[in-house]
Design an enzyme around this catalytic site. Structure first.
Site, PDB file in Angstrom:
ATOM      1  CB  SER A 164      -0.912  -0.046   1.277  1.00 48.75           C
ATOM      2  OG  SER A 164      -1.491   1.239   1.586  1.00 48.75           O
ATOM      3  CE1 TYR A 177      -3.861  -2.618   5.168  1.00 50.04           C
ATOM      4  CE2 TYR A 177      -3.113  -0.005   4.932  1.00 50.04           C
ATOM      5  CZ  TYR A 177      -3.729  -1.480   4.756  1.00 50.04           C
ATOM      6  OH  TYR A 177      -3.894  -1.492   3.262  1.00 50.04           O
ATOM      7  CE  LYS A 181      -1.496  -4.131   3.053  1.00 53.56           C
ATOM      8  NZ  LYS A 181      -1.868  -5.024   2.431  1.00 53.56           N
TER       9      LYS A 181
HETATM   10  P1  NAP Z   1     -11.930  -5.464  -0.403  1.00 54.13           P
HETATM   11  O1  NAP Z   1     -12.577  -5.007  -1.454  1.00 54.13           O
HETATM   12  O2  NAP Z   1     -12.610  -5.188   0.979  1.00 54.13           O
HETATM   13  O3  NAP Z   1     -11.840  -7.210  -0.416  1.00 54.13           O
HETATM   14  C1  NAP Z   1     -11.130  -7.901   0.582  1.00 54.13           C
HETATM   15  C2  NAP Z   1     -11.313  -9.369   0.248  1.00 54.13           C
HETATM   16  O4  NAP Z   1     -10.212  -9.925   1.301  1.00 54.13           O
HETATM   17  C3  NAP Z   1     -12.504 -10.094   0.167  1.00 54.13           C
HETATM   18  O5  NAP Z   1     -12.610 -10.841  -0.607  1.00 54.13           O
HETATM   19  C4  NAP Z   1     -12.648 -10.564   1.601  1.00 54.13           C
HETATM   20  O6  NAP Z   1     -13.646 -11.738   1.487  1.00 54.13           O
HETATM   21  C5  NAP Z   1     -11.116 -10.988   1.743  1.00 54.13           C
HETATM   22  N1  NAP Z   1     -10.558 -11.350   3.157  1.00 54.13           N
HETATM   23  C6  NAP Z   1     -10.536 -10.522   4.305  1.00 54.13           C
HETATM   24  N2  NAP Z   1     -10.012 -10.943   4.984  1.00 54.13           N
HETATM   25  C7  NAP Z   1      -9.516 -12.132   4.849  1.00 54.13           C
HETATM   26  C8  NAP Z   1      -8.747 -13.172   5.306  1.00 54.13           C
HETATM   27  N3  NAP Z   1      -8.298 -13.270   6.326  1.00 54.13           N
HETATM   28  N4  NAP Z   1      -8.307 -14.211   4.576  1.00 54.13           N
HETATM   29  C9  NAP Z   1      -8.631 -14.384   3.274  1.00 54.13           C
HETATM   30  N5  NAP Z   1      -9.347 -13.277   2.532  1.00 54.13           N
HETATM   31  C10 NAP Z   1      -9.695 -12.494   3.358  1.00 54.13           C
HETATM   32  O7  NAP Z   1     -10.322  -5.224  -0.263  1.00 54.13           O
HETATM   33  P2  NAP Z   1      -9.362  -4.534  -1.195  1.00 54.13           P
HETATM   34  O8  NAP Z   1      -9.424  -2.913  -0.853  1.00 54.13           O
HETATM   35  O9  NAP Z   1      -9.476  -4.888  -2.367  1.00 54.13           O
HETATM   36  O10 NAP Z   1      -8.237  -4.888  -0.460  1.00 54.13           O
HETATM   37  C11 NAP Z   1      -7.122  -5.837  -0.881  1.00 54.13           C
HETATM   38  C12 NAP Z   1      -5.719  -5.733  -0.460  1.00 54.13           C
HETATM   39  O11 NAP Z   1      -5.419  -4.336  -1.106  1.00 54.13           O
HETATM   40  C13 NAP Z   1      -5.359  -5.626   0.668  1.00 54.13           C
HETATM   41  O12 NAP Z   1      -4.029  -6.269   1.034  1.00 54.13           O
HETATM   42  C14 NAP Z   1      -5.199  -4.114   1.019  1.00 54.13           C
HETATM   43  O13 NAP Z   1      -4.351  -3.854   2.230  1.00 54.13           O
HETATM   44  C15 NAP Z   1      -4.694  -3.509  -0.363  1.00 54.13           C
HETATM   45  N6  NAP Z   1      -4.765  -2.130  -0.426  1.00 54.13           N
HETATM   46  C16 NAP Z   1      -6.067  -1.487  -0.708  1.00 54.13           C
HETATM   47  C17 NAP Z   1      -6.077  -0.265  -0.952  1.00 54.13           C
HETATM   48  C18 NAP Z   1      -7.567   0.479  -1.135  1.00 54.13           C
HETATM   49  O14 NAP Z   1      -7.670   1.717  -1.106  1.00 54.13           O
HETATM   50  N7  NAP Z   1      -8.596  -0.370  -1.307  1.00 54.13           N
HETATM   51  C19 NAP Z   1      -5.048   0.336  -0.952  1.00 54.13           C
HETATM   52  C20 NAP Z   1      -3.816   0.031  -0.817  1.00 54.13           C
HETATM   53  C21 NAP Z   1      -3.778  -1.515  -0.416  1.00 54.13           C
HETATM   54  P3  NAP Z   1     -14.181 -12.624   2.789  1.00 54.13           P
HETATM   55  O15 NAP Z   1     -14.869 -11.451   3.589  1.00 54.13           O
HETATM   56  O16 NAP Z   1     -15.098 -13.678   2.025  1.00 54.13           O
HETATM   57  O17 NAP Z   1     -12.750 -13.149   3.388  1.00 54.13           O
END
Ligand code: NAP
Length: 273
Positions: A164, A177, A181
């Site tokens: 991130s 968090y 990262k």
């Molecule tokens: P998201 O749309 O909320 O999706 C999260 C996914 O993770 C869901 O499929 C959820 O499904 C699954 N999940 C949650 N906890 C889990 C666990 N312990 N084991 C396996 N699956 C799990 O989130 P996202 O924004 O795409 O985030 C994905 C990644 O991108 C993360 O690493 C996050 O830190 C990173 N990121 C996101 C952003 C942003 O702005 N969105 C920015 C930088 C980095 P279930 O509920 O079925 O488990």
């Protein structure tokens, strides 16, 4: 426009073939963790559209079923299972499923992360700290350890971690968090030289603010977003597909000379460690 593209390909057929084959992931098997929503789902989609057989997973069966149905409707070869990356049995089940049903593993996208805490670093409990580190960092390493022997058997592979922008500049209130990262940036660099001997590349993507449920507290709040928008050159929130494409690129032969690297995709928000 199209006519000139066809003319260029006719005059230089090798150029056309090369770009097609280098981005193609046909015959590859890709495990993507946390891939039933957001960035993980977009990564599965991007890998699948390039021909990879994708294995999707997350904690909830209903979300796995929905993601599998969606990807199948897009003619992507896909299977799925539940996997909480924090659980050893679940990690092993996921890897075994890929081996049994797809015949091997070429790509791991380690995407899962949690953030159960908002507040000052000094106020985080040991229990919450351990949970964040276990899910966001330890599971990334343990998943890698599980898949690497199978990638080596196939002559190589690719590991991509999802970090991130917060890994470069800790976000206020999101200290633990953010530190998790930052650790992934280090994990990428530590693993890359070790795994190069097995022809496995290890890279990382650091997204900025992407429109998913995970980050809705940021992009849903006008005041918070105003602050972030000021830091961006591209003055909008990113879409999951804009990260999925970067991940697919890193797994393709187009990135064959890239390892130990993190690509930031932040709309121009500054990233420096
Ligand atoms: P998201 O749309 O909320 O999706 C999260 C996914 O993770 C869901 O499929 C959820 O499904 C699954 N999940 C949650 N906890 C889990 C666990 N312990 N084991 C396996 N699956 C799990 O989130 P996202 O924004 O795409 O985030 C994905 C990644 O991108 C993360 O690493 C996050 O830190 C990173 N990121 C996101 C952003 C942003 O702005 N969105 C920015 C930088 C980095 P279930 O509920 O079925 O488990």
């Amino acid at each position: 426009m199209l006519r000139s593209v066809f003319r260029c390909l006719r005059n230089n057929p090798v150029a056309g073939q090369r770009s097609m084959s280098q981005s193609s992931l046909a015959g590859k098997v890709a495990i993507v963790t946390a891939s039933t929503d957001g960035i993980g789902l977009a990564a599965a989609q991007a890998l699948g559209k390039r021909g990879a057989h994708v294995v999707v997973s997350s904690r909830q069966q209903a979300k796995v079923d929905k993601a599998v149905a969606l990807l199948k409707s897009q003619s992507i070869q896909v299977i799925g299972t539940t996997c909480n990356v924090g659980k050893k049995d679940d990690r092993e089940k996921l890897v075994q499923m890929a081996l049994d049903q797809c015949g091997g593993i070429d790509i791991l996208v380690s995407n899962a992360a949690v953030n159960p805490f908002f507040g000052n670093m000094m106020d985080v409990s040991e229990e919450v700290w351990d949970k964040i580190m276990a899910t966001n960092v330890k599971s990334a390493l343990l998943m890698t350890k599980l898949v690497v022997p199978h990638m080596a058997k196939r002559g190589g592979g690719n590991v991509v971690f999802v970090s991130s922008v917060a890994g470069y500049q800790p976000m206020p209130g999101l200290g633990p968090y953010s530190v998790s990262k930052t650790a992934l940036l280090g994990l990428t660099r530590a693993l890359a030289p070790e795994l190069a001997q097995d022809n496995i590349r290890v890279n990382c993507v650091a997204p900025g603010i992407i429109k998913t449920r995970f980050s809705s507290a940021l992009w849903d709040n006008e005041d918070i977003m105003d602050g972030f928008t000021r830091l961006m050159s591209i003055k909008r929130v990113g879409e999951p597909e804009e990260i999925g494409g970067v991940i697919a690129f890193l797994c393709s032969d187009e990135a064959s000379y890239i390892t130990g690297e993190t690509i930031t995709a932040t709309g121009g928000m500054g990233c420096r460690l």
